[in-house]
Design a protein around this motif. Structure first.
Motif, short mmCIF file in Angstrom:
data_model
loop_
_atom_site.label_atom_id
_atom_site.label_comp_id
_atom_site.label_asym_id
_atom_site.label_seq_id
_atom_site.Cartn_x
_atom_site.Cartn_y
_atom_site.Cartn_z
N HIS A 145 -17.02 1.35 10.92
CA HIS A 145 -15.77 1.85 10.34
C HIS A 145 -14.92 2.45 11.45
CE1 HIS A 145 -13.04 3.41 7.42
NE2 HIS A 145 -13.20 4.64 7.87
N ARG A 146 -13.63 2.20 11.41
CA ARG A 146 -12.70 2.69 12.42
C ARG A 146 -11.68 3.63 11.79
NH1 ARG A 146 -13.15 -0.85 17.32
NH2 ARG A 146 -15.10 -1.82 16.83
N PRO A 147 -12.01 4.92 11.68
CA PRO A 147 -11.08 5.86 11.02
C PRO A 147 -9.75 6.01 11.75
CG PRO A 147 -12.90 7.05 12.01
CD PRO A 147 -13.21 5.58 12.15
N HIS A 148 -9.73 5.79 13.07
CA HIS A 148 -8.46 5.94 13.78
C HIS A 148 -7.46 4.86 13.36
CE1 HIS A 148 -10.94 3.28 16.30
NE2 HIS A 148 -9.80 2.76 16.71
N LEU A 149 -7.95 3.70 12.93
CA LEU A 149 -7.05 2.66 12.43
C LEU A 149 -6.47 3.05 11.08
CD1 LEU A 149 -8.86 -0.62 13.47
CD2 LEU A 149 -6.95 0.51 14.58
N ASP A 150 -7.28 3.72 10.25
CA ASP A 150 -6.76 4.21 8.98
C ASP A 150 -5.71 5.29 9.22
OD1 ASP A 150 -8.37 2.53 7.46
OD2 ASP A 150 -10.00 4.00 7.34
N GLY A 151 -5.93 6.14 10.21
CA GLY A 151 -4.96 7.17 10.56
C GLY A 151 -3.66 6.56 11.06
N LEU A 152 -3.77 5.53 11.87
CA LEU A 152 -2.57 4.84 12.37
C LEU A 152 -1.81 4.20 11.21
CD1 LEU A 152 -0.84 3.91 14.73
CD2 LEU A 152 -2.38 1.95 14.99
N ARG A 153 -2.55 3.63 10.28
CA ARG A 153 -1.90 3.03 9.11
C ARG A 153 -1.18 4.09 8.28
NH1 ARG A 153 -5.21 -0.99 5.24
NH2 ARG A 153 -4.53 0.23 3.50
N ILE B 73 0.16 6.86 9.48
CA ILE B 73 1.37 7.19 10.24
C ILE B 73 2.45 6.13 10.01
CG2 ILE B 73 2.31 7.44 12.58
CD1 ILE B 73 -0.41 8.75 13.31
N MET B 74 2.04 4.87 9.95
CA MET B 74 3.00 3.80 9.68
C MET B 74 3.62 3.97 8.29
SD MET B 74 3.14 2.05 12.40
CE MET B 74 2.60 3.37 13.45
N CYS B 75 2.81 4.38 7.32
CA CYS B 75 3.33 4.64 5.96
C CYS B 75 4.38 5.75 5.97
CB CYS B 75 2.20 5.01 5.02
SG CYS B 75 1.12 3.65 4.60
N LEU B 76 4.10 6.80 6.74
CA LEU B 76 5.08 7.88 6.85
C LEU B 76 6.38 7.39 7.48
CD1 LEU B 76 2.87 10.88 8.00
CD2 LEU B 76 3.82 10.46 5.73
N GLY B 77 6.26 6.54 8.52
CA GLY B 77 7.45 5.98 9.16
C GLY B 77 8.25 5.12 8.20
N ILE B 78 7.57 4.35 7.37
CA ILE B 78 8.25 3.52 6.38
C ILE B 78 8.97 4.39 5.36
CG2 ILE B 78 7.87 1.87 4.49
CD1 ILE B 78 5.52 0.76 6.22
#
Length: 80
Positions: free
Chosen positions: A4-12, A14-19
């Motif tokens: 599992h890669r939690p940092h990728l979920d965190g990046l996703r 952040i992308m949601c916040l940007g959207i």
């Protein structure tokens, strides 16, 4: 299974916040604000990252023919 890669979920996230900022900013700053217009790249990165995570999770399964049909059916329903 793949780790599992939690940092990728965190990046996703952040992308949601940007959207969200991209879509809500015109209500607060007016249309055409140059800085906010650059936030449309968040959508591109979000979809690329989501496709990667979806494909990554799909490779961990032992797929049968019926699984492919079921997967495509669920995706089409979700898109519709």
């Amino acid at each position: 299974p793949l780790p599992h890669r939690p940092h990728l979920d965190g990046l996703r996230f952040i992308m949601c916040l940007g959207i969200a900022v991209f879509h809500l900013a015109p209500y607060f700053f007016g249309k055409g604000h140059n800085t906010i217009l650059k936030f449309d790249y968040f959508t591109d990165v979000f979809f690329i990252l989501s496709a990667y995570l979806l494909a990554r999770s799909a490779f961990t399964l032992d797929w049968q023919k019926g699984d492919y049909v079921s997967f495509l059916k669920k995706r089409l329903i979700r898109l519709y």
